[in-house]
Design an enzyme around this catalytic site. Structure first.
Site: not given
Length: 454
Positions: A22-23, A26
């Site tokens: 997920h990170e 980003h």
């Protein structure tokens, strides 16, 4: 290794993978779009491991609290920025660039689910054929005419090969509150369509397995009701039952299988049962009083006796779901899409009160299932990982301040009004987000603990 530590390790691994992906979404998109990333952290709180690469402005960190992560970007709202680096700050990017960066986290979780589901379908995952073992009297399934031995082959024209596939297909139709058209092959090899009529009843308001709530009993192998072990000090021991005793029944009921006997006991906690048993060719009558035990179904009865199961009794009812890589990719895309839509719809059912909030699970339940799936096999653990990845993506895209969806909501407002929301409005939203997330976490932990305590 104890089951507790297996569950804990499986939970940490699963959460670590999901948060990192997920990170990284980003992080990767931010870097590609020219934003300076100061820190990439898996976990919150105090850093316990740090790593910096030469000519790389990003500090890579593993922090003490492994319940999330974050990507810290250069931002004038969070500290002083050198004039020559202002163009690299997140807050100075176009609104579309910021939307792309924020959306990347949930999107990468969806991509992970596609990859994992594809891998599961390539490796193969074993399930149990959806053969009906019986139906509860006056239940939805009973009224539809289902009989023991029916094998379910389609649900609303959708092919199903395992009970898990039946559950997902039925759940989608149940949320539509429509009749469920189920194709079966009877024990006589006849193809028939049976119709489950819900009559507007919102059965998701109840907690439990959707298949059981419809009145189905899954097929189980018939095991003779012969005791193989008696636990010292238990109700069976106190009643004088011995290993080798065959349970015949009571004055009004006969037991053909261990399941029938076990269900009879479960329904009679603390109630004396005059039991007929066969021992060395002689029929004896003994009185056993089942002890009470809390469970998710309420208080049940147990007697402290076990049965010995020889061999793989499910061998003929197991089915391996496996495809070649090309087909597996298509199945992975389809499964991810189905699970994403199903998750959104389930959240909608919870918000409108059409589904019970007792179905909300938290980290304790996730850890428990992670441990169980690891013990069963890699495919089952990967399947759970994909489900959680989809759930994480959907949760983060919800328009709740503090989550990615909350930031996206701010950006959409900015597009409409032509300028960013004021800091005061964003602060109010942040406080609302804290309250909402706090309530959700409290509910999830409450449900987890309630399940543990029965």
């Amino acid at each position: 290794m104890s089951q507790f530590f297996i569950s804990l390790l499986a939970f940490v691994v699963a959460l670590g993978v999901l948060v990192t992906v997920h990170e990284f979404g980003h992080f990767w998109v931010a870097r590609k779009l020219g934003v300076k990333v100061l820190r990439f952290s898996v976990g919150f709180g105090k850093p316990i491991l740090r790593y910096c690469r030469k000519n790389d402005p990003t500090e890579y960190v593993i922090s003490a609290l492994p319940l999330g992560g974050y990507v810290k970007m250069l931002d004038e709202r969070e500290g002083e920025v050198k004039p020559e680096e202002r163009r690299l700050a997140f807050n100075n990017q176009s609104v579309w660039t910021r939307i792309a960066i924020v959306s990347a986290g949930p999107l990468f979780n969806i991509l992970l689910a596609i990859v994992v589901y594809t891998a599961v379908f390539c490796i193969g995952i074993t399930g149990i054929k959806p053969v009906v073992g019986g139906v509860t009297e006056n239940s939805f399934a009973g009224q539809a005419g289902f009989q023991a031995g029916d094998e379910i082959v389609t649900v609303d024209s959708r092919e199903v090969r395992t009970w898990q596939e039946v559950r997902l297909a039925v759940l989608e139709t149940v949320m539509d509150e429509e009749d469920i058209f189920v194709g079966v092959v009877t024990p006589d090899s006849e193809s028939r369509t049976r119709v489950i009529q819900l009559n507007g009843k919102k059965i998701l308001k109840d907690q439990g397995d959707i298949i059981e709530m419809l009145g189905f009993r899954l097929w189980e192998p018939k095991v003779e009701p012969v005791i193989s072990e008696v636990i010292a000090g238990g109700a069976a021991d106190k009643a004088g039952l011995l290993a080798g005793d065959k349970i015949l029944g009571t004055a009004g009921e006969k037991f053909e299988s261990w399941r029938e006997w076990a269900l009879y006991v479960r329904q009679r906690p603390e109630q004396p049962i005059d039991l007929q048993v066969l021992r060395d060719g002689e029929t004896l009558t003994l009185t056993v009083i089942p002890e009470s035990k809390p469970s998710e179904e309420g208080t049940i009865g147990i007697v402290g006796a076990a049965v010995n199961v020889q061999g793989d009794l499910y061998r003929d009812h197991r089915v391996m779901v496996r495809y070649n890589p090309v087909v597996a990719l298509g199945k992975g895309l389809q499964k991810t899409g189905d699970m994403t839509l199903l998750t959104f719809r389930m959240i909608g059912e919870l918000i409108t009160g059409s589904a019970s909030v007792r179905n909300v699970s938290g980290p304790i339940t996730i850890a428990e299932y992670a441990g169980k799936t690891v013990s069963i096999g890699l495919s089952y653990f990967l399947d759970l990982l994909a489900i959680i990845s989809v759930s994480l993506a959907v949760l983060n895209i919800l328009p709740i301040p503090l989550l990615d969806g909350g930031h996206l909501l701010y950006f959409l407002v900015e597009i409409v009004k032509g300028s960013p929301l004021s800091e005061r409005a964003q602060l109010v939203g942040q406080n609302i987000g804290i309250i909402i997330l706090g309530c959700l976490m409290t509910l999830a932990f409450y449900n987890d603990i309630a399940r543990l305590l029965g």
